[in-house]
Design an enzyme around this catalytic site. Sequence first.
Site, PDB file in Angstrom:
ATOM      1  N   HIS A 186       0.944  -1.216   0.037  1.00 35.43           N
ATOM      2  CA  HIS A 186      -0.073  -0.022   0.031  1.00 35.43           C
ATOM      3  C   HIS A 186       0.896   1.139  -0.108  1.00 35.43           C
ATOM      4  O   HIS A 186       2.123   1.076   0.245  1.00 35.43           O
ATOM      5  CB  HIS A 186      -0.714  -0.043   1.339  1.00 35.43           C
ATOM      6  CG  HIS A 186      -0.147   0.288   2.453  1.00 35.43           C
ATOM      7  ND1 HIS A 186      -1.037   0.596   3.608  1.00 35.43           N
ATOM      8  CD2 HIS A 186       0.871   0.478   2.726  1.00 35.43           C
ATOM      9  CE1 HIS A 186      -0.266   0.713   4.629  1.00 35.43           C
ATOM     10  NE2 HIS A 186       0.962   0.514   4.410  1.00 35.43           N
ATOM     11  N   CYS A 219       5.858   5.960   4.397  1.00 32.70           N
ATOM     12  CA  CYS A 219       4.795   5.139   4.038  1.00 32.70           C
ATOM     13  C   CYS A 219       4.236   5.894   3.107  1.00 32.70           C
ATOM     14  O   CYS A 219       3.290   5.200   2.090  1.00 32.70           O
ATOM     15  CB  CYS A 219       3.854   5.032   5.300  1.00 32.70           C
ATOM     16  SG  CYS A 219       4.667   4.212   6.554  1.00 32.70           S
ATOM     17  N   HIS A 239       3.218  -5.052   3.516  1.00 32.35           N
ATOM     18  CA  HIS A 239       3.214  -5.631   5.136  1.00 32.35           C
ATOM     19  C   HIS A 239       2.502  -7.215   5.005  1.00 32.35           C
ATOM     20  O   HIS A 239       1.663  -7.521   3.990  1.00 32.35           O
ATOM     21  CB  HIS A 239       2.031  -4.930   5.892  1.00 32.35           C
ATOM     22  CG  HIS A 239       2.380  -3.535   6.057  1.00 32.35           C
ATOM     23  ND1 HIS A 239       3.312  -3.173   7.053  1.00 32.35           N
ATOM     24  CD2 HIS A 239       2.179  -2.222   5.357  1.00 32.35           C
ATOM     25  CE1 HIS A 239       3.537  -1.756   7.172  1.00 32.35           C
ATOM     26  NE2 HIS A 239       2.746  -1.323   6.256  1.00 32.35           N
ATOM     27  N   HIS A 280       4.966   0.078  -0.411  1.00 32.54           N
ATOM     28  CA  HIS A 280       5.662  -0.941   0.524  1.00 32.54           C
ATOM     29  C   HIS A 280       4.764  -1.920   0.846  1.00 32.54           C
ATOM     30  O   HIS A 280       3.593  -1.826   0.649  1.00 32.54           O
ATOM     31  CB  HIS A 280       6.494  -0.094   1.538  1.00 32.54           C
ATOM     32  CG  HIS A 280       5.357   0.559   2.392  1.00 32.54           C
ATOM     33  ND1 HIS A 280       4.790   1.637   2.417  1.00 32.54           N
ATOM     34  CD2 HIS A 280       4.837   0.053   3.886  1.00 32.54           C
ATOM     35  CE1 HIS A 280       3.813   1.870   3.360  1.00 32.54           C
ATOM     36  NE2 HIS A 280       3.751   1.073   4.082  1.00 32.54           N
ATOM     37  N   ASP A 289      -5.268 -10.436  -0.784  1.00 31.22           N
ATOM     38  CA  ASP A 289      -3.953 -10.973  -0.626  1.00 31.22           C
ATOM     39  C   ASP A 289      -3.018 -10.860  -1.862  1.00 31.22           C
ATOM     40  O   ASP A 289      -3.510 -11.030  -3.019  1.00 31.22           O
ATOM     41  CB  ASP A 289      -4.057 -12.478  -0.106  1.00 31.22           C
ATOM     42  CG  ASP A 289      -2.919 -12.875   0.171  1.00 31.22           C
ATOM     43  OD1 ASP A 289      -1.941 -12.458   0.796  1.00 31.22           O
ATOM     44  OD2 ASP A 289      -2.639 -14.345  -0.275  1.00 31.22           O
ATOM     45  N   HIS A 290      -1.894 -10.415  -1.658  1.00 28.55           N
ATOM     46  CA  HIS A 290      -0.855 -10.472  -2.920  1.00 28.55           C
ATOM     47  C   HIS A 290      -1.394  -9.254  -3.876  1.00 28.55           C
ATOM     48  O   HIS A 290      -1.135  -9.443  -4.973  1.00 28.55           O
ATOM     49  CB  HIS A 290      -0.706 -11.594  -3.523  1.00 28.55           C
ATOM     50  CG  HIS A 290       0.181 -12.612  -2.660  1.00 28.55           C
ATOM     51  ND1 HIS A 290      -0.187 -13.173  -1.331  1.00 28.55           N
ATOM     52  CD2 HIS A 290       1.680 -12.703  -2.986  1.00 28.55           C
ATOM     53  CE1 HIS A 290       0.991 -13.748  -0.820  1.00 28.55           C
ATOM     54  NE2 HIS A 290       1.941 -13.561  -2.031  1.00 28.55           N
ATOM     55  N   GLU A 298      -1.029  -4.330  11.417  1.00 31.14           N
ATOM     56  CA  GLU A 298      -0.285  -4.070  10.394  1.00 31.14           C
ATOM     57  C   GLU A 298       1.111  -4.477  10.609  1.00 31.14           C
ATOM     58  O   GLU A 298       2.055  -4.977   9.683  1.00 31.14           O
ATOM     59  CB  GLU A 298      -0.312  -2.469   9.945  1.00 31.14           C
ATOM     60  CG  GLU A 298       0.421  -1.963   8.897  1.00 31.14           C
ATOM     61  CD  GLU A 298       0.205  -0.787   8.527  1.00 31.14           C
ATOM     62  OE1 GLU A 298      -0.930  -0.325   7.743  1.00 31.14           O
ATOM     63  OE2 GLU A 298       0.579   0.226   9.225  1.00 31.14           O
TER      64      GLU A 298
END
Length: 263
Positions: A142, A161, A169, A167, A207-208, A253
């Site tokens: 994100h 961020c 998580h 980047h 996801d991903h 997170e």
Amino acid sequence: MHVKLTRELRFGLHEPAPEGAAGSANGFAGSPVLADVAPFLTLRAQLSGQIDAATGMLVNIKQVDRVLRQLAVPEIRRGHYYEKLGAGLLVQRAFERLQREFLPHKLVSLRLGLSPYLAMTVQEKEPNVVRVSERFEFSAAHRLHSAALSDGENREIFGRCNNLNGHGHNYELEVTVAGAPDAGSATVIPILELQKIVKERVIDVFDHKHLNLDCPEFRELNPTVENIAKVLYGKLKPGFTGPVKLLCVKVWETPKTCAEYGE
Ligand code: NI
């Protein structure tokens, strides 16, 4: 004003209990001790009341351990091995058994941890309801950026961020649903059903993915952990239309930052 104290007992559900285990310490090996292959369970009691002026304590944790070990663990063991009760009924029964044992303090909640990822909780305010909490994981990228702020303000507020290309998580998600254990099956919700709902509505969707770029939910919405928790709650809520209700979602997170959305 009341203070709340939470104490966790770790135990093996041996049958029969090993000799002398009842007197052992509540250490990392649990009590009854886990010296071999055995179900490793945790029982977390939350108490509320007044601090004792002399000791500075609500209640001595040794007493909490003793009560849990002598009253709740045998109840759970008996219910599991002899009566074949489901975990929801086991924790309800243990709660009933313990409810008056800490007077004048109140037993606010009792949580039976079946694994590090699955737990059943009964709260004093709704003893007929069992809360089922399961943890999931997903990985996503994100970029924290708000269209309502200038580029300079975005850099100032979000720092690294705000990196243009994002980047990543490894998010952890805890979903809590609540309902009354079914009289026949003794389950609140079949765990596979819960997992299917979370997989289809959240994991498969996020996801991903790059949340800002791949997911319409975050095209206009800054994917902070707070907003992620809110969006995931909104995704999951319509999946629970029967007697089992979605209560809340928690999103980590990082191990240090968690947002909760729901009741
Ligand atoms: Ni981030």
